[in-house]
Write a protein that holds these residues in place. Sequence first.
Motif, PDB file in Angstrom:
ATOM      1  N   ASP A  59       0.868  -1.177   0.000  1.00  0.00           N
ATOM      2  CA  ASP A  59       0.000   0.000   0.000  1.00  0.00           C
ATOM      3  C   ASP A  59       0.904   1.226   0.000  1.00  0.00           C
ATOM      4  O   ASP A  59       1.783   1.359   0.857  1.00  0.00           O
ATOM      5  N   SER A  60       0.706   2.116  -0.933  1.00  0.00           N
ATOM      6  CA  SER A  60       1.574   3.296  -1.040  1.00  0.00           C
ATOM      7  C   SER A  60       1.457   4.213   0.169  1.00  0.00           C
ATOM      8  O   SER A  60       2.334   5.049   0.413  1.00  0.00           O
ATOM      9  N   LYS A  61       0.392   4.069   0.967  1.00  0.00           N
ATOM     10  CA  LYS A  61       0.182   4.955   2.110  1.00  0.00           C
ATOM     11  C   LYS A  61       0.619   4.344   3.432  1.00  0.00           C
ATOM     12  O   LYS A  61       0.693   5.055   4.441  1.00  0.00           O
ATOM     13  N   LEU A  62       0.867   3.031   3.459  1.00  0.00           N
ATOM     14  CA  LEU A  62       1.205   2.355   4.704  1.00  0.00           C
ATOM     15  C   LEU A  62       2.436   1.474   4.504  1.00  0.00           C
ATOM     16  O   LEU A  62       2.612   0.893   3.428  1.00  0.00           O
ATOM     17  N   PRO A  63       3.279   1.355   5.530  1.00  0.00           N
ATOM     18  CA  PRO A  63       4.460   0.492   5.400  1.00  0.00           C
ATOM     19  C   PRO A  63       4.114  -0.972   5.629  1.00  0.00           C
ATOM     20  O   PRO A  63       3.173  -1.311   6.356  1.00  0.00           O
ATOM     21  N   ALA A  64       4.888  -1.843   5.013  1.00  0.00           N
ATOM     22  CA  ALA A  64       4.717  -3.290   5.155  1.00  0.00           C
ATOM     23  C   ALA A  64       5.476  -3.800   6.369  1.00  0.00           C
ATOM     24  O   ALA A  64       6.380  -3.132   6.894  1.00  0.00           O
ATOM     25  N   LEU A  65       5.120  -4.993   6.814  1.00  0.00           N
ATOM     26  CA  LEU A  65       5.931  -5.718   7.780  1.00  0.00           C
ATOM     27  C   LEU A  65       6.928  -6.568   7.013  1.00  0.00           C
ATOM     28  O   LEU A  65       6.546  -7.287   6.073  1.00  0.00           O
ATOM     29  N   GLY A  66       8.196  -6.484   7.377  1.00  0.00           N
ATOM     30  CA  GLY A  66       9.239  -7.189   6.643  1.00  0.00           C
ATOM     31  C   GLY A  66       9.812  -8.361   7.424  1.00  0.00           C
ATOM     32  O   GLY A  66       9.900  -8.325   8.661  1.00  0.00           O
ATOM     33  N   PHE A  67      10.195  -9.403   6.701  1.00  0.00           N
ATOM     34  CA  PHE A  67      10.926 -10.546   7.240  1.00  0.00           C
ATOM     35  C   PHE A  67      12.158 -10.756   6.378  1.00  0.00           C
ATOM     36  O   PHE A  67      12.103 -10.572   5.155  1.00  0.00           O
ATOM     37  N   THR A  68      13.244 -11.160   6.987  1.00  0.00           N
ATOM     38  CA  THR A  68      14.436 -11.457   6.198  1.00  0.00           C
ATOM     39  C   THR A  68      15.170 -12.671   6.743  1.00  0.00           C
ATOM     40  O   THR A  68      15.127 -12.960   7.947  1.00  0.00           O
ATOM     41  N   GLY A  69      15.823 -13.377   5.828  1.00  0.00           N
ATOM     42  CA  GLY A  69      16.645 -14.524   6.177  1.00  0.00           C
ATOM     43  C   GLY A  69      17.496 -14.923   4.984  1.00  0.00           C
ATOM     44  O   GLY A  69      17.206 -14.530   3.848  1.00  0.00           O
ATOM     45  N   HIS A  70      18.528 -15.705   5.234  1.00  0.00           N
ATOM     46  CA  HIS A  70      19.439 -16.097   4.148  1.00  0.00           C
ATOM     47  C   HIS A  70      19.367 -17.606   3.913  1.00  0.00           C
ATOM     48  O   HIS A  70      19.054 -18.378   4.829  1.00  0.00           O
ATOM     49  N   LEU A 148      13.372  -1.179  -3.086  1.00  0.00           N
ATOM     50  CA  LEU A 148      12.849  -1.885  -1.925  1.00  0.00           C
ATOM     51  C   LEU A 148      11.551  -1.207  -1.487  1.00  0.00           C
ATOM     52  O   LEU A 148      11.438   0.022  -1.542  1.00  0.00           O
ATOM     53  N   PRO A 149      10.563  -1.971  -1.053  1.00  0.00           N
ATOM     54  CA  PRO A 149       9.300  -1.350  -0.625  1.00  0.00           C
ATOM     55  C   PRO A 149       9.468  -0.618   0.695  1.00  0.00           C
ATOM     56  O   PRO A 149      10.454  -0.810   1.414  1.00  0.00           O
ATOM     57  N   ALA A 150       8.477   0.214   1.016  1.00  0.00           N
ATOM     58  CA  ALA A 150       8.443   0.865   2.324  1.00  0.00           C
ATOM     59  C   ALA A 150       8.114  -0.188   3.370  1.00  0.00           C
ATOM     60  O   ALA A 150       7.061  -0.825   3.322  1.00  0.00           O
ATOM     61  N   ILE A 151       9.035  -0.388   4.320  1.00  0.00           N
ATOM     62  CA  ILE A 151       8.875  -1.390   5.363  1.00  0.00           C
ATOM     63  C   ILE A 151       8.918  -0.666   6.710  1.00  0.00           C
ATOM     64  O   ILE A 151       9.793   0.159   6.950  1.00  0.00           O
ATOM     65  N   GLY A 152       7.972  -0.978   7.589  1.00  0.00           N
ATOM     66  CA  GLY A 152       7.872  -0.267   8.853  1.00  0.00           C
ATOM     67  C   GLY A 152       8.592  -0.925  10.004  1.00  0.00           C
ATOM     68  O   GLY A 152       8.918  -0.267  10.991  1.00  0.00           O
ATOM     69  N   ALA A 153       8.828  -2.221   9.915  1.00  0.00           N
ATOM     70  CA  ALA A 153       9.565  -2.958  10.937  1.00  0.00           C
ATOM     71  C   ALA A 153      10.066  -4.244  10.296  1.00  0.00           C
ATOM     72  O   ALA A 153       9.492  -4.737   9.320  1.00  0.00           O
ATOM     73  N   LEU A 154      11.144  -4.788  10.865  1.00  0.00           N
ATOM     74  CA  LEU A 154      11.802  -5.936  10.240  1.00  0.00           C
ATOM     75  C   LEU A 154      12.059  -7.018  11.273  1.00  0.00           C
ATOM     76  O   LEU A 154      12.585  -6.744  12.363  1.00  0.00           O
ATOM     77  N   ILE A 155      11.695  -8.260  10.925  1.00  0.00           N
ATOM     78  CA  ILE A 155      11.998  -9.432  11.738  1.00  0.00           C
ATOM     79  C   ILE A 155      13.067 -10.244  11.023  1.00  0.00           C
ATOM     80  O   ILE A 155      12.882 -10.644   9.876  1.00  0.00           O
ATOM     81  N   VAL A 156      14.188 -10.452  11.696  1.00  0.00           N
ATOM     82  CA  VAL A 156      15.299 -11.231  11.157  1.00  0.00           C
ATOM     83  C   VAL A 156      15.223 -12.617  11.797  1.00  0.00           C
ATOM     84  O   VAL A 156      15.359 -12.745  13.013  1.00  0.00           O
TER      85      VAL A 156
END
Length: 369
Positions: A59-70, A148-156
């Motif tokens: 959503d262009s108006k709200l940030p996404a929740l992000g997850f990352t891992g390798h 990269l999209p707008a992300i509001g918080a990131l879980i690694v």
Amino acid sequence: MNVVELTRRLVAFDTVNPPGNEAPAMDFCADLLRSAGFDCREIAQGPNRSNLLATKGLDSKLPALGFTGHLDTVPLGAAPWSQPPHGAEVTGDKLYGRGTTDMKGGVAAFIRAAIDTPVPPGGVALLITAGEETGSDGAREMVQAGDLPAIGALIVAEPTLNRVTQGHKGALWLRLLTRGITAHGSMPDKGVNAILKMAKAIQALEDFVPGESHEVMGKPTLNIGTISGGLNTNSVPDLCEVTLDMRSVPGVEHGPLRAALADRLGPDVEIETIIDLPSVWTDPADPWLMSLSQHAGRIAGAEAGPASAPYFTDASIFTPALGGIPTVILGPGDPALAHQTDEYISLDRLAQSEEIYCEALKDWNRTEQ
């Protein structure tokens, strides 16, 4: 395909780095996520290597929740394994294989959670990387590729036994070089000994303090990891090399730290950077983080309170690039099993992490980046 089967499928891919060969595993993840309605973009990183950005409901108006891992893993080591390292065998509560705990189990858990949970406001973004084990090369490639999209918080999803961990130390690895002039070992006065120059530099490092202590992470550290030099016994060495591993804490900037080290060592010592990854820290009082901690405590019995990880993660690259967003390290693996022979992951913890990630997605309603 449940989270256990997905972990087994990922472990079956040999992604030992070097050389990595992560592309087939990334293709597999992309196919799975596309079938669940995700937009997927693979970002190349050399022959048979790639990274994956998968998003849904942006959503262009709200940030996404992000997850990352390798998906890359360290080599198998010289010691024999009791289980096939890419066989993904299950014995009781244990799923064995290279990368189970570090960190294909975590990746499987957040993929499964993202597929099974309704898309939250702002959407969800999965950043799955190659080359983390050699210095977050894949994360750097993704940031440099842009968009990269707008992300509001990131879980690694690195291994923490499902405890919410607010950050980790930074890593500044340096190569020190001293140069001399070679000569016959029987006539050392005709040459300049590079090892003697380095010996003085090492003495200067003995009481070098890399910075002030942090209330949770403790002191920044400096370790002399390797030393090499010389041609043979009967020659004056014209080159000596030392590598340093410095671990920094919040408040210690790597640029000034490197400059202070150069000033201490003097002009005879050349300094080259090997790895430069800053520390990561999120205020334990952040409301999103506190809510996540409550879920982890309820679901996994995870200990609450401030904590830091001893290793570095791709958050060193992603968190600054995304604007310093709240970031936590939270994954099902056991950090004590990372890089070990007969590495395994607990099936119970794997299921717990999937449930915690599902709750994080259900709760996500951040309105600001």
